[in-house]
Design an enzyme around this catalytic site. Structure first.
Site, PDB file in Angstrom:
ATOM      1  N   HIS A 129      68.527  20.827 108.761  1.00 37.52           N
ATOM      2  CA  HIS A 129      69.331  21.156 109.949  1.00 37.52           C
ATOM      3  C   HIS A 129      69.008  20.289 111.179  1.00 37.52           C
ATOM      4  O   HIS A 129      69.877  19.718 111.794  1.00 37.52           O
ATOM      5  CB  HIS A 129      69.070  22.615 110.360  1.00 37.52           C
ATOM      6  CG  HIS A 129      69.280  23.639 109.295  1.00 37.52           C
ATOM      7  ND1 HIS A 129      70.519  24.162 108.977  1.00 37.52           N
ATOM      8  CD2 HIS A 129      68.390  24.273 108.491  1.00 37.52           C
ATOM      9  CE1 HIS A 129      70.377  25.066 108.019  1.00 37.52           C
ATOM     10  NE2 HIS A 129      69.105  25.163 107.706  1.00 37.52           N
ATOM     11  N   ASP A 130      67.738  20.267 111.565  1.00 39.81           N
ATOM     12  CA  ASP A 130      67.356  19.853 112.913  1.00 39.81           C
ATOM     13  C   ASP A 130      67.608  18.392 113.280  1.00 39.81           C
ATOM     14  O   ASP A 130      67.931  18.115 114.446  1.00 39.81           O
ATOM     15  CB  ASP A 130      65.879  20.201 113.166  1.00 39.81           C
ATOM     16  CG  ASP A 130      65.667  21.711 113.228  1.00 39.81           C
ATOM     17  OD1 ASP A 130      64.532  22.162 113.020  1.00 39.81           O
ATOM     18  OD2 ASP A 130      66.649  22.440 113.497  1.00 39.81           O
ATOM     19  N   ASP A 157      62.402  20.489 111.750  1.00 42.46           N
ATOM     20  CA  ASP A 157      62.008  20.007 113.081  1.00 42.46           C
ATOM     21  C   ASP A 157      61.180  18.726 112.932  1.00 42.46           C
ATOM     22  O   ASP A 157      61.378  17.748 113.648  1.00 42.46           O
ATOM     23  CB  ASP A 157      61.139  21.036 113.796  1.00 42.46           C
ATOM     24  CG  ASP A 157      61.765  22.406 113.927  1.00 42.46           C
ATOM     25  OD1 ASP A 157      61.802  23.136 112.919  1.00 42.46           O
ATOM     26  OD2 ASP A 157      62.222  22.736 115.015  1.00 42.46           O
ATOM     27  N   PHE A 176      69.641  31.575 112.820  1.00 44.12           N
ATOM     28  CA  PHE A 176      68.277  32.016 113.131  1.00 44.12           C
ATOM     29  C   PHE A 176      67.856  31.694 114.568  1.00 44.12           C
ATOM     30  O   PHE A 176      67.322  32.561 115.279  1.00 44.12           O
ATOM     31  CB  PHE A 176      67.285  31.380 112.141  1.00 44.12           C
ATOM     32  CG  PHE A 176      65.844  31.712 112.433  1.00 44.12           C
ATOM     33  CD1 PHE A 176      65.030  30.809 113.083  1.00 44.12           C
ATOM     34  CD2 PHE A 176      65.307  32.945 112.054  1.00 44.12           C
ATOM     35  CE1 PHE A 176      63.689  31.120 113.355  1.00 44.12           C
ATOM     36  CE2 PHE A 176      63.982  33.267 112.318  1.00 44.12           C
ATOM     37  CZ  PHE A 176      63.174  32.355 112.974  1.00 44.12           C
ATOM     38  N   ASN A 177      68.007  30.430 115.019  1.00 44.08           N
ATOM     39  CA  ASN A 177      67.481  30.048 116.335  1.00 44.08           C
ATOM     40  C   ASN A 177      68.113  30.872 117.458  1.00 44.08           C
ATOM     41  O   ASN A 177      67.452  31.247 118.412  1.00 44.08           O
ATOM     42  CB  ASN A 177      67.715  28.550 116.605  1.00 44.08           C
ATOM     43  CG  ASN A 177      66.802  27.660 115.780  1.00 44.08           C
ATOM     44  OD1 ASN A 177      65.749  28.096 115.322  1.00 44.08           O
ATOM     45  ND2 ASN A 177      67.227  26.433 115.570  1.00 44.08           N
ATOM     46  N   ASP A 225      60.173  24.379 116.695  1.00 42.43           N
ATOM     47  CA  ASP A 225      59.297  25.355 116.011  1.00 42.43           C
ATOM     48  C   ASP A 225      58.922  24.834 114.618  1.00 42.43           C
ATOM     49  O   ASP A 225      59.199  25.474 113.605  1.00 42.43           O
ATOM     50  CB  ASP A 225      59.992  26.713 115.917  1.00 42.43           C
ATOM     51  CG  ASP A 225      61.311  26.648 115.125  1.00 42.43           C
ATOM     52  OD1 ASP A 225      61.734  27.715 114.635  1.00 42.43           O
ATOM     53  OD2 ASP A 225      61.900  25.548 114.987  1.00 42.43           O
ATOM     54  N   ASN A 232      60.042  29.600 113.496  1.00 43.23           N
ATOM     55  CA  ASN A 232      59.794  29.553 112.041  1.00 43.23           C
ATOM     56  C   ASN A 232      58.482  30.216 111.657  1.00 43.23           C
ATOM     57  O   ASN A 232      58.349  30.813 110.599  1.00 43.23           O
ATOM     58  CB  ASN A 232      59.755  28.099 111.567  1.00 43.23           C
ATOM     59  CG  ASN A 232      61.136  27.504 111.441  1.00 43.23           C
ATOM     60  OD1 ASN A 232      62.061  28.173 111.004  1.00 43.23           O
ATOM     61  ND2 ASN A 232      61.284  26.247 111.858  1.00 43.23           N
ATOM     62  N   THR A 257      65.186  22.319 118.848  1.00 39.38           N
ATOM     63  CA  THR A 257      65.504  22.628 117.448  1.00 39.38           C
ATOM     64  C   THR A 257      64.898  23.963 117.003  1.00 39.38           C
ATOM     65  O   THR A 257      64.686  24.190 115.806  1.00 39.38           O
ATOM     66  CB  THR A 257      64.988  21.500 116.530  1.00 39.38           C
ATOM     67  OG1 THR A 257      63.571  21.319 116.762  1.00 39.38           O
ATOM     68  CG2 THR A 257      65.718  20.200 116.793  1.00 39.38           C
TER      69      THR A 257
HETATM   70  O1  RIB Z   1      68.733  28.151 111.104  1.00 43.57           O
HETATM   71  C1  RIB Z   1      68.049  26.922 110.958  1.00 43.57           C
HETATM   72  C2  RIB Z   1      67.101  26.697 112.083  1.00 43.57           C
HETATM   73  O2  RIB Z   1      66.113  27.721 112.076  1.00 43.57           O
HETATM   74  C3  RIB Z   1      66.323  25.380 111.980  1.00 43.57           C
HETATM   75  O3  RIB Z   1      66.036  24.913 113.273  1.00 43.57           O
HETATM   76  C4  RIB Z   1      65.056  25.785 111.291  1.00 43.57           C
HETATM   77  O4  RIB Z   1      63.953  24.917 111.613  1.00 43.57           O
HETATM   78  C5  RIB Z   1      64.829  27.148 111.878  1.00 43.57           C
HETATM   79  O5  RIB Z   1      64.215  26.960 113.165  1.00 43.57           O
HETATM   80 CA    CA Z   2      63.690  24.471 113.888  1.00 42.18          CA
END
Ligand code: RIB
Ligand code: CA
Length: 315
Positions: free
Chosen positions: A238-239, A16, A165-166, A11, A40, A124
């Protein structure tokens, strides 16, 4: 050298985008398809961003637009982290190839069916596309070797106290994937919040001196602002962990655990619950990535960026 067939699903999303910079730079990876998902930002925005990133990096694999919304929850976006466009910051090239007519889950199924070797899905974003793949095309499961995700966490959340979040965005999709029986690698917040890229790292990135490195620096100069306002020491990128856990496991600490996804809890819906009990006989379905050598992470980023020397596209 036998290359690992992969699907990139995300996303974008600044992190990403940087994950895809790593993936495209590694000759051991063979990108069979790229798919977008709502997360996102809206699906329209993440799709445009994804197509622009592919144009920037020279990813010419088939591309398909993915799920408009999670399986159950209404979509929630993260403009506070990624901006109104979902990839605020530097100018980007226009898309340079047509989108597939297929849905993301149908394109995923097609390339998995046609692959000689088991395919690894690197997701991701919310797991909506991968869940739809497993629901609509269960017969391809046997040719999926592994699902490597950025998502979850065994100790805490970010969007809400208990959930990342994901996973929080589409917990039903996550539950389907975690209970699919397909081996998983989970780069949760436990490792990704240590995958910080800080302002003191910016001069090394600037020193690479090519278009992709300059744009990555521009993404970071946007992406680090919000996390530093809320107390992070830099940008938690993160990704890329979901890619590097496969290609450079030596820079991580990992532990195989049983992990499942909470769907019912008022405070805990979307939590990835890991079983650390030494006496548990629950199947250890997930390789949990828990720690990272941050200095080596930055070194790998510089190495990846250098592979784009000589590449320049109109923006
Ligand atoms: O919580 C972080 C994740 O949520 C990452 O993948 C960021 O791109 C969002 O998608
Ligand atoms: Ca992401």
């Amino acid at each position: 050298m036998k290359r690992l067939p992969i699907i990139l699903d995300g996303d974008p999303g600044h992190d990403d985008a940087i994950a895809w910079v790593f993936a495209k730079a590694d000759p051991r990876l063979n990108i069979l398809a790229v798919t977008s998902v709502a997360g996102n930002q809206t699906i329209e925005k993440t799709t445009l961003n994804a197509r622009r990133i592919c144009a920037l990096l020279g990813i010419d694999a088939p591309f398909a637009k993915g799920a408009v919304r999670p399986l159950v929850n209404p979509p929630v976006t993260a403009g506070n982290w990624h901006g109104e466009s979902g990839l605020d910051g530097p100018k980007m090239p226009q898309p340079d190839q047509e989108m597939s007519e297929l849905t993301a889950s149908d394109l995923m199924a097609k390339v998995i069916r046609e692959s000689q070797d088991p395919v690894t899905i690197i997701s991701t974003g919310p797991l909506t596309n991968t869940a739809q793949l497993l629901l609509i095309h269960p017969e391809v499961k046997e040719n999926i070797g592994r699902i490597s995700i950025m998502g979850g966490g065994v100790t805490h959340g970010n969007w809400v106290p208990a959930a990342e979040f994901n996973i929080w965005e589409d917990p039903e999709a996550a539950w389907i994937v975690f209970n699919s029986g397909i081996p998983m690698t989970m780069s949760g917040l436990d490792v990704t919040e240590k995958a910080l890229i800080c302002p003191e790292d910016f001069p090394r990135i600037e020193g690479v001196g090519n278009q992709v490195a300059d744009i990555v620096l521009g993404w970071l100069k946007f992406f680090y602002m919000y996390p530093m306002q809320i107390g992070y020491a830099g940008a938690p990128v993160h990704d890329p962990c979901a890619v590097l856990a496969l290609t450079h496991p030596e820079i991580f600490q990992m532990q195989d655990l049983h992990v499942d996804v909470e769907l019912q809890g008022e405070l805990t819906r979307g939590e990835t619950v890991a079983d650390f009990r030494s006496w548990s006989d629950a199947e250890k379905n997930v390789t949990c990535v828990l720690g990272i050598d941050r200095e080596k992470y930055i070194d790998l980023l510089i190495d990846a960026l250098r592979t784009y020397d000589g590449r320049e596209v109109p923006v």
